[in-house]
Design a protein around this motif. Structure first.
Motif, PDB file in Angstrom:
ATOM      1  N   ASP A  25      23.627  21.698  35.166  1.00 58.03           N
ATOM      2  CA  ASP A  25      25.086  21.818  35.225  1.00 58.03           C
ATOM      3  C   ASP A  25      25.627  20.999  36.393  1.00 58.03           C
ATOM      4  N   SER A  26      26.920  21.103  36.667  1.00 60.98           N
ATOM      5  CA  SER A  26      27.543  20.285  37.709  1.00 60.98           C
ATOM      6  C   SER A  26      27.044  20.631  39.105  1.00 60.98           C
ATOM      7  N   VAL A  45      25.797  23.494  28.928  1.00 54.79           N
ATOM      8  CA  VAL A  45      26.241  22.144  29.280  1.00 54.79           C
ATOM      9  C   VAL A  45      27.474  21.773  28.458  1.00 54.79           C
ATOM     10  N   GLU A  72      30.692  23.730  29.708  1.00 53.71           N
ATOM     11  CA  GLU A  72      31.233  23.540  31.052  1.00 53.71           C
ATOM     12  C   GLU A  72      32.610  22.882  30.994  1.00 53.71           C
ATOM     13  N   PHE A  86      35.688  20.867  32.736  1.00 44.61           N
ATOM     14  CA  PHE A  86      35.960  19.955  33.843  1.00 44.61           C
ATOM     15  C   PHE A  86      37.442  19.908  34.205  1.00 44.61           C
ATOM     16  N   LYS A  89      32.812  13.296  30.342  1.00 48.52           N
ATOM     17  CA  LYS A  89      31.482  13.540  30.909  1.00 48.52           C
ATOM     18  C   LYS A  89      30.428  13.762  29.826  1.00 48.52           C
ATOM     19  N   ARG A  90      30.868  14.226  28.663  1.00 49.30           N
ATOM     20  CA  ARG A  90      29.963  14.455  27.539  1.00 49.30           C
ATOM     21  C   ARG A  90      30.347  13.513  26.404  1.00 49.30           C
ATOM     22  N   PHE A 150      25.056  13.106  28.970  1.00 46.23           N
ATOM     23  CA  PHE A 150      25.708  14.107  29.815  1.00 46.23           C
ATOM     24  C   PHE A 150      25.765  13.599  31.251  1.00 46.23           C
ATOM     25  N   ASN A 205      27.256  15.522  33.682  1.00 51.64           N
ATOM     26  CA  ASN A 205      27.778  16.743  34.287  1.00 51.64           C
ATOM     27  C   ASN A 205      27.600  16.788  35.795  1.00 51.64           C
ATOM     28  N   ASN A 206      26.593  16.085  36.313  1.00 50.51           N
ATOM     29  CA  ASN A 206      26.341  16.132  37.754  1.00 50.51           C
ATOM     30  C   ASN A 206      26.248  14.724  38.325  1.00 50.51           C
TER      31      ASN A 206
END
Length: 478
Positions: A177-178, A188, A191, A193, A219-220, A233, A235-236
């Motif tokens: 995850d982030s 995921v 999540e 944003f 992000k996705r 992804f 995400n981070n």
């Protein structure tokens, strides 16, 4: 020094030679009529659909946009509220209609030789599932769901005659995850944003048309090409994760590609790192920004660096092929900006990167988009789609559509354009205007046309538009 961009001469030159009227159809359109098309690259024919609340009309056109055949049939039962895709032999196209909850599917096949349609119904239960994506690819139609709170994906695959189901187990993959904590595929996707991407949403990317920064900032993303589907992804800030699914064998692979190294600046008032990526021809283009720097890299899918460089506040961008632009709603509201402002915008807004194959080169656009601002006029919304140097459009249902012209509506966008060869080396030269840029200019100069649609046939793009009981088709080339 910041300066305004003068584009009047460019507009005049484009308007004189950039488009060709190919054909037109006498037509009456009711208010609220949906317009879309299916292109058959083999026969060079386009089936043009008009759908209102009572009927669906299909008009078959040859490559000169002349009418070959027409069919008109009743629209399906009102409980099938939306058209979600197509599949099958494009000589006899099949439309997919869905109920509001996606659990009831109706196919409507157009048989032009017999001037008949046939229908088939499917019931989908979706027990403990959340629908992730719907798309058409290589003659099939796919619905993908994720089983809640798990790492399991379920594929519903439709062809002309039947539906099959396939479940993929993603246990053992490293979903983060982030906060860079282990989680599930399902989490995921969920999540949020907050203004940058809603919970559960994933952006669909295809390769046959340019993609706007207003879509690629997500992000996705899921990329569709040949018989392969790839989730990415971001995400981070440490890794881009790729989940690659072979749609013939349903064999799945995972890649974790490290993002460019960039340390937080302790002197910065806001000390956040932002990042994103774009997948193009088995290469991953990545950016990471701080308040003072932007790092850019190109990697292969084995995490090998093919190219890497840094954008500094005080130094020229030595891999750019354009100035740095800021555009607010229209090409007429456009100016060049300094690197320091560009870096600040990228870090404070939603960073984005997009790639498009242009002849033998790869056009890379690096920049950012703001969240939606106050309302603009329709003309400004259309103008916001493109920069003269090529801010990029999106694609949906495997072809560019008019709804994507509104991708930058009510947004501020900053960007710089760069050119690379197929091995990831930067090359010099100017960026050639895309067909989409010419379409944008035509629409700015003709604000009264309506019911527009865009499609690609071979290497050219066609704009269909309605004016005074006539639907016209114009060809635009890169």
């Amino acid at each position: 020094m910041i300066k305004k961009i003068t584009i009047f001469a460019l507009l005049l030159s484009f308007s004189s030679f950039s488009q060709e009227l190919v054909g037109s159809i006498p037509l009456e359109l009711k208010k609220g009529t949906d317009v879309f098309q299916i292109v058959n690259e083999t026969t060079k024919q386009t089936t043009f659909f008009l759908s209102d609340n009572k009927k669906v009309k299909a008009i078959r056109l040859n490559e000169k946009m002349q009418v070959v055949d027409t069919m008109s049939v009743p629209r399906p039962n009102s409980k099938y509220s939306k058209m979600i895709g197509t599949c099958g032999d494009k000589s006899n196209p099949m439309l997919f209609w869905a109920s509001s909850n996606d659990k009831e599917i109706l196919t409507q096949k157009f048989k032009f030789l017999e001037h008949k349609t046939s229908e088939q119904k499917y019931d989908l239960t979706f027990i403990g599932e959340k629908v992730v994506e719907e798309f058409s690819l290589n003659g099939n139609f796919y619905i993908i769901s994720v089983i809640k709170n798990t790492n399991s994906l379920k594929f519903y695959v439709f062809n002309e005659t039947e539906k099959t189901e396939k479940t993929i187990d993603l246990n053992g993959f490293n979903f983060l995850d982030s906060d860079i904590k282990r989680t599930t595929f399902y989490n995921v996707l969920l999540e949020n944003f907050y203004g940058k991407q809603e919970s559960g949403s994933i952006e669909k990317i295809t390769s046959d048309s340019p993609i706007s920064l207003a879509l690629s900032y997500k992000k996705r993303k899921v990329y569709l090409e040949n018989n392969k589907l790839t989730f990415t992804f971001d995400n981070n800030s440490l890794y881009t994760q790729l989940i690659m699914v072979d749609l013939k064998t349903f064999i799945v692979k995972e890649k974790m590609i490290k993002k460019p190294d960039l340390m937080k600046d302790p002197s910065a008032e806001v000390n956040e790192l932002e990042s994103n990526s774009f997948l193009h021809q088995d290469k991953l283009f990545q950016i990471k920004s701080s308040p003072n720097l932007i790092k850019f890299s190109i990697k292969d899918l084995d995490d090998k660096i093919l190219y890497e460089n840094t954008i500094h506040k005080e130094k020229p961008i030595d891999f750019s092929n354009s100035e740095v632009f800021l555009e607010n709603g229209s090409s007429k509201n456009k100016k060049t900006i300094e690197n320091s402002k560009f870096i600040r915008k990228v870090n404070n807004q939603s960073p984005a990167i997009s790639c498009y194959k242009q002849d033998d080169t790869i056009l890379v656009t690096i920049g950012s988009v703001s969240q939606v601002q106050q309302q603009m006029s329709n003309k400004m919304m259309v103008g916001a789609m493109f920069g003269v140097a090529g801010v990029l459009l999106a694609s949906a249902l495997s072809s560019p559509t008019m709804e994507n012209f509104n991708a930058y509506a009510n947004r501020e966008v900053t960007y710089v354009n760069c050119l690379f060869n197929q091995t990831g080396e930067h090359i010099t030269g100017s960026v050639k205007p895309l067909a989409f840029e010419k379409i944008r200019i035509y629409l700015e100069n003709n604000p009264t046309v309506s019911s527009q649609t865009i499609f690609k046939l071979e290497n050219d793009y066609y704009l269909g538009s309605f004016l005074k009981n006539e639907y016209s088709f114009r060809k635009f080339v890169n």
